[in-house]
Each structure stands twice: as C-alpha cells, then as structure tokens.
Write a protein that holds these residues in place. Structure first.
Motif, mmCIF file in Angstrom:
data_model
loop_
_atom_site.group_PDB
_atom_site.id
_atom_site.type_symbol
_atom_site.label_atom_id
_atom_site.label_comp_id
_atom_site.label_asym_id
_atom_site.label_seq_id
_atom_site.Cartn_x
_atom_site.Cartn_y
_atom_site.Cartn_z
ATOM 1 N N ALA A 150 19.944 -3.704 -7.022
ATOM 2 C CA ALA A 150 20.419 -3.383 -5.667
ATOM 3 C C ALA A 150 20.915 -4.621 -4.942
ATOM 4 C CB ALA A 150 19.291 -2.718 -4.873
ATOM 5 N N PHE A 151 20.320 -5.767 -5.218
ATOM 6 C CA PHE A 151 20.727 -6.986 -4.526
ATOM 7 C C PHE A 151 22.082 -7.487 -5.012
ATOM 8 C CE2 PHE A 151 15.978 -7.258 -4.747
ATOM 9 C CZ PHE A 151 15.769 -6.821 -3.452
ATOM 10 N N GLN A 152 22.385 -7.220 -6.248
ATOM 11 C CA GLN A 152 23.638 -7.714 -6.807
ATOM 12 C C GLN A 152 24.860 -7.011 -6.216
ATOM 13 O OE1 GLN A 152 23.213 -10.523 -8.905
ATOM 14 N NE2 GLN A 152 21.261 -10.043 -7.918
ATOM 15 N N VAL A 153 24.675 -5.796 -5.706
ATOM 16 C CA VAL A 153 25.801 -5.049 -5.113
ATOM 17 C C VAL A 153 25.655 -4.917 -3.600
ATOM 18 C CG1 VAL A 153 26.254 -3.789 -7.235
ATOM 19 C CG2 VAL A 153 24.651 -2.829 -5.561
ATOM 20 N N HIS A 154 24.621 -5.514 -3.038
ATOM 21 C CA HIS A 154 24.388 -5.432 -1.586
ATOM 22 C C HIS A 154 25.559 -6.025 -0.816
ATOM 23 C CE1 HIS A 154 22.657 -6.066 2.356
ATOM 24 N NE2 HIS A 154 22.670 -7.382 2.198
ATOM 25 N N ARG A 203 0.807 -1.215 0.000
ATOM 26 C CA ARG A 203 0.000 0.000 0.000
ATOM 27 C C ARG A 203 0.844 1.271 0.000
ATOM 28 N NH1 ARG A 203 -2.228 -3.993 2.931
ATOM 29 N NH2 ARG A 203 -4.413 -4.548 2.535
ATOM 30 N N SER A 204 2.148 1.127 -0.023
ATOM 31 C CA SER A 204 3.004 2.312 -0.126
ATOM 32 C C SER A 204 2.994 2.847 -1.548
ATOM 33 C CB SER A 204 4.439 1.987 0.301
ATOM 34 O OG SER A 204 4.537 1.856 1.706
ATOM 35 N N ASP A 205 3.380 4.123 -1.685
ATOM 36 C CA ASP A 205 3.396 4.755 -3.004
ATOM 37 C C ASP A 205 4.534 4.208 -3.856
ATOM 38 O OD1 ASP A 205 1.315 6.303 -2.140
ATOM 39 O OD2 ASP A 205 2.516 8.135 -1.857
ATOM 40 N N ARG A 206 4.350 4.359 -5.147
ATOM 41 C CA ARG A 206 5.444 4.098 -6.092
ATOM 42 C C ARG A 206 6.565 5.071 -5.793
ATOM 43 N NH1 ARG A 206 8.565 2.426 -9.281
ATOM 44 N NH2 ARG A 206 8.247 1.775 -11.429
ATOM 45 N N GLY A 207 7.804 4.580 -5.752
ATOM 46 C CA GLY A 207 8.933 5.428 -5.409
ATOM 47 C C GLY A 207 9.054 6.641 -6.319
ATOM 48 N N LEU A 208 8.971 7.835 -5.740
ATOM 49 C CA LEU A 208 9.047 9.055 -6.550
ATOM 50 C C LEU A 208 10.440 9.238 -7.136
ATOM 51 C CD1 LEU A 208 6.980 11.530 -4.334
ATOM 52 C CD2 LEU A 208 6.258 10.287 -6.384
ATOM 53 N N GLY A 209 11.450 8.893 -6.364
ATOM 54 C CA GLY A 209 12.809 9.002 -6.885
ATOM 55 C C GLY A 209 13.017 8.095 -8.089
ATOM 56 N N GLN A 210 12.426 6.909 -8.046
ATOM 57 C CA GLN A 210 12.584 5.976 -9.157
ATOM 58 C C GLN A 210 11.846 6.493 -10.398
ATOM 59 O OE1 GLN A 210 12.074 4.666 -5.708
ATOM 60 N NE2 GLN A 210 14.242 5.061 -6.086
ATOM 61 N N ALA A 211 10.729 7.183 -10.187
ATOM 62 C CA ALA A 211 10.029 7.782 -11.324
ATOM 63 C C ALA A 211 10.902 8.821 -12.015
ATOM 64 C CB ALA A 211 8.718 8.416 -10.860
ATOM 65 N N ASP A 212 11.823 9.417 -11.246
ATOM 66 C CA ASP A 212 12.747 10.407 -11.813
ATOM 67 C C ASP A 212 14.058 9.780 -12.267
ATOM 68 O OD1 ASP A 212 10.951 12.439 -11.383
ATOM 69 O OD2 ASP A 212 11.736 12.930 -9.395
ATOM 70 N N GLU A 235 16.098 7.720 -10.414
ATOM 71 C CA GLU A 235 17.072 7.401 -9.371
ATOM 72 C C GLU A 235 17.017 5.903 -9.057
ATOM 73 O OE1 GLU A 235 16.464 9.802 -5.946
ATOM 74 O OE2 GLU A 235 16.486 11.694 -7.061
ATOM 75 N N PRO A 236 18.166 5.254 -8.910
ATOM 76 C CA PRO A 236 18.164 3.812 -8.641
ATOM 77 C C PRO A 236 17.745 3.507 -7.205
ATOM 78 C CG PRO A 236 20.409 4.660 -8.561
ATOM 79 C CD PRO A 236 19.543 5.800 -9.037
ATOM 80 N N VAL A 237 17.196 2.333 -7.019
ATOM 81 C CA VAL A 237 16.928 1.835 -5.676
ATOM 82 C C VAL A 237 18.246 1.324 -5.085
ATOM 83 C CG1 VAL A 237 15.764 0.054 -4.315
ATOM 84 C CG2 VAL A 237 14.568 1.174 -6.189
ATOM 85 N N THR A 238 18.498 1.666 -3.824
ATOM 86 C CA THR A 238 19.648 1.112 -3.111
ATOM 87 C C THR A 238 19.170 0.563 -1.778
ATOM 88 O OG1 THR A 238 20.225 3.163 -1.942
ATOM 89 C CG2 THR A 238 21.163 2.842 -4.162
ATOM 90 N N ILE A 239 19.922 -0.381 -1.233
ATOM 91 C CA ILE A 239 19.580 -0.914 0.079
ATOM 92 C C ILE A 239 19.719 0.182 1.130
ATOM 93 C CG2 ILE A 239 20.112 -2.685 1.788
ATOM 94 C CD1 ILE A 239 18.870 -3.748 -0.779
#
Length: 369
Positions: free
Chosen positions: A274-278, A115-124, A126-130
């Motif tokens: 993100a998991f590959q570089v975690h 139920r959380s929003d779609r990541g606004l940074g990702q819409a722009d 920006e990559p997801v990071t851990i």
C-alpha cells in the motif's frame, strides 16, 4: 538494510554475552512505564466487520482540572491520534501522559495492529489500501467522537490515514477539523525512498522485497521463531531505522522494539504494498483552511524529511519543523519537543490558551545526557 546494524551487533557480541543481553531486555521490560497508560475502552466495526480498538481519555469533571483548560470556543474538542506502521496507540505514550487532564483525546489501533482485530478483509485475500485505513478512521470517529471539533494527529502511516480520510470525507474536514499535525509522514513517492542504501542496492531490494515478504508471510510460525532467535540483530536494525541520535534511553529503545516485535510478519507483508502506491498529494488541499504543523526528523530513513517539506510546500500556511539528529520515531526520540509543537498547534487552533504548559512527562535521552 541490515549491514550497518549487523556490524554494530557483531561488536556488541564480542563484549557482552547473550545471557547478559537477554537479562537486560527483561529488566527493561519490567522497569519501563512506557505503554502503560489506558483509557475508557471501546470497539467499533470497520466496513468489513474488523473490530477496531480505541481508548478515550476524557477530561476530568469541572472543579477537578489541573488548570484552566481552554477558551469557551474550544468546548467539546477531541484530539485524535493515529499511529504508524508496525506500531500501536501506545507509541504516543509521552504525548498521552502530557495531555491527560488537558484535552479530550482518542487513541486507536489500526487494523491488524495493537489491540485491534486482524483485518477480516485481508483474511479473505483483500489487499490493504490507504483509502481503507481512512475509512477505518472514519468508523472510529463515528464511535468515539461523533460530534464536535477535532484535531487530528498522525505519525507515518497515521498521517497517510488522515490524508485518506480528507480525500474521501472532505466535508468532515471542512466542518469539524480545526488542526492537523503530520509527523514523519508522506503524501506520496515512497517507492523512491532508498532507506539509506546505494542506488544499486535499493533497485534490487525494490525488485525482490514484495515477493520475499509474501513468502515470509506464508510461513508465519517459522519466521517468528527466526525473529526471536535473531533478537540482537533485530534490535540493532530497529534502533538504526528508528532513531537518529546515540543517546536514546535504552528503555525507550526497547519499548520501540517491543512495539515492532508485536506486529506479525504476515501483517508486515500485507501492508507494505500500500505504501508503494500511496499518493495523496491532491488530498492536502482539504487542509488549506485549517492550522497544520508538519514535523520531520533530519535523519529519518523511512520517510525522509524531503517528504515533509513537500507537504509543507503544498500548504504554504503550514508550520514546518525539521528536528536535528532525529529519526523516524520522533515522538519517542524527542517527546517534549513534539508535545510542545502539538500544544502550539492546539493554541493556534483555539483549543488551548497559548500559555498552556504540561510540564515534563519523561525524556528519551539517557540519564545524565
């Protein structure tokens, strides 16, 4: 990765018609109580403005409790649950049912999940990071549990999120965290996981998968139609990579399928790199002075048990439990065992009396087995 699942689905198609299978899924969706629990809702904002949905299960008022709950030192403790990749807060259904009225608990949906929003940074772009997920967790704590002791519970990506929180906010762990339960997770090295494939196959997968996911993520509507059209194959893959035993309740298996189906392909694509570089092996040192339980499934092909063993080796005081015939979604496959381990952790951390029991709140085994 689909080969084994496809073989099973092919056999099923020889004996069960598509219409019957569709009706069975509808019936399971209607009958299953899984994911139906709700708490006091709230929304907080991540650093990029993304709305993060959380829910709080409060303790009942004095005099309405099911049993004596805790020692005096445990007053104000909050247990915070962090879910895994392509799941949501409802993946803790069994543990949530068990802890209601026993401990104050917070459940939240990671960005772009549930139920959380779609990541606004990702819409722009920006990559997801851990590390970003760790800061998201900090925002949820600030909103839902700004004061008082904490116990943090994380499955898979949720465990990584907890490690990222500790890495960036070590003083919070030192001052407030009494215990941590890490289930089916990893502190690094996920780029070496074979997913049950032979060496030649996994080398090819690693080379092409990021590009394939990016391409699929750019064709969301088309891909989602394809997922619906190949629902039988998709369900077979989920069961193969989620569970380690054959006697999982079909309702629980369908519940897991629904959780994963709800994650759009572009979100899958955004999170995968993100998991590959975690790598949060160094962050584990922040847990050295607190109670830690590490639990894994011996048939987990997503985060193999060796990753949990590595975490436990870095934390000699941690309790390590490897569950037999258990896959990645261990809290759904072995709910009573995982809940029991959580209660034991809460007792060791001084949150609950050692004798606290919660009774049975459902099983993932098929009736009669």
């Amino acid at each position: 990765m689909a080969a084994g699942a496809a073989a099973g689905v092919a056999v099923e198609r020889l004996t069960v018609g598509r219409g019957v299978r569709r009706q069975a899924r509808v019936a399971l969706d209607a009958a299953g109580p899984y994911g139906s629990l709700r708490g006091r809702e709230g929304t907080t904002r991540a650093e990029d403005g993304t709305g993060l949905h959380y829910e709080v299960d409060e303790l009942p008022a004095e005099g309405k409790r099911r049993r004596p709950l805790r020692r005096p030192a445990a007053a104000g403790v909050t247990v915070v649950f962090c879910h895994g990749y392509c799941l949501g807060q409802d993946s803790w259904h069994f543990q949530r049912a068990a802890l209601r009225g026993v401990a104050r608990a917070v459940y939240w949906d990671q960005r772009s999940h549930g139920r959380s929003d779609r990541g606004l940074g990702q819409a722009d772009g920006e990559p997801v990071t851990i590390d970003l997920l760790g800061r998201d967790l900090k925002a949820v704590l600030d909103a839902a549990a700004p004061t008082g002791p904490l116990v943090l519970v994380g499955h898979s990506m949720g465990g990584m999120t907890i490690m990222a929180l500790a890495d960036q906010f070590p003083e919070l762990v030192r001052d407030r965290v009494l215990g941590v339960l890490l289930a089916g997770t990893s502190s690094g090295g996920l780029d070496q996981v074979t997913y049950g494939l032979p060496a030649v196959g996994i080398t090819a997968v690693r080379r092409v998968l990021p590009g394939v996911l990016r391409a699929l993520g750019s064709q969301v509507e088309l891909v989602e139609k394809g997922r619906r059209a190949t629902a039988d194959l998709f369900a077979g893959m989920i069961k193969r990579y989620s569970f380690g035993s054959r006697d999982v309740d079909p309702g629980v298996a369908r519940f897991a399928e629904r959780l994963i189906e709800a994650t759009p392909i572009d979100v899958v694509a955004e999170f995968y790199p993100a998991f590959q570089v975690h790598d949060k092996a160094e962050a584990l040192r922040h847990f050295e002075e607190i109670q830690v339980t590490v639990v894994a499934g011996d048939k987990d092909m997503i985060t193999p048990a060796g990753h949990s063993e590595a975490i436990a080796a870095a934390l000699p005081g941690a309790d390590l439990v490897v569950l037999e015939n258990t896959g990645h979604l261990l809290m759904l496959e072995r709910p009573e065992t995982v809940t029991g381990l959580l209660l034991d952790l809460l007792a060791r951390a001084g949150v609950l009396p050692a004798a606290t029991t919660v009774g049975s709140h459902g099983s993932s085994a098929q009736p009669g087995r």
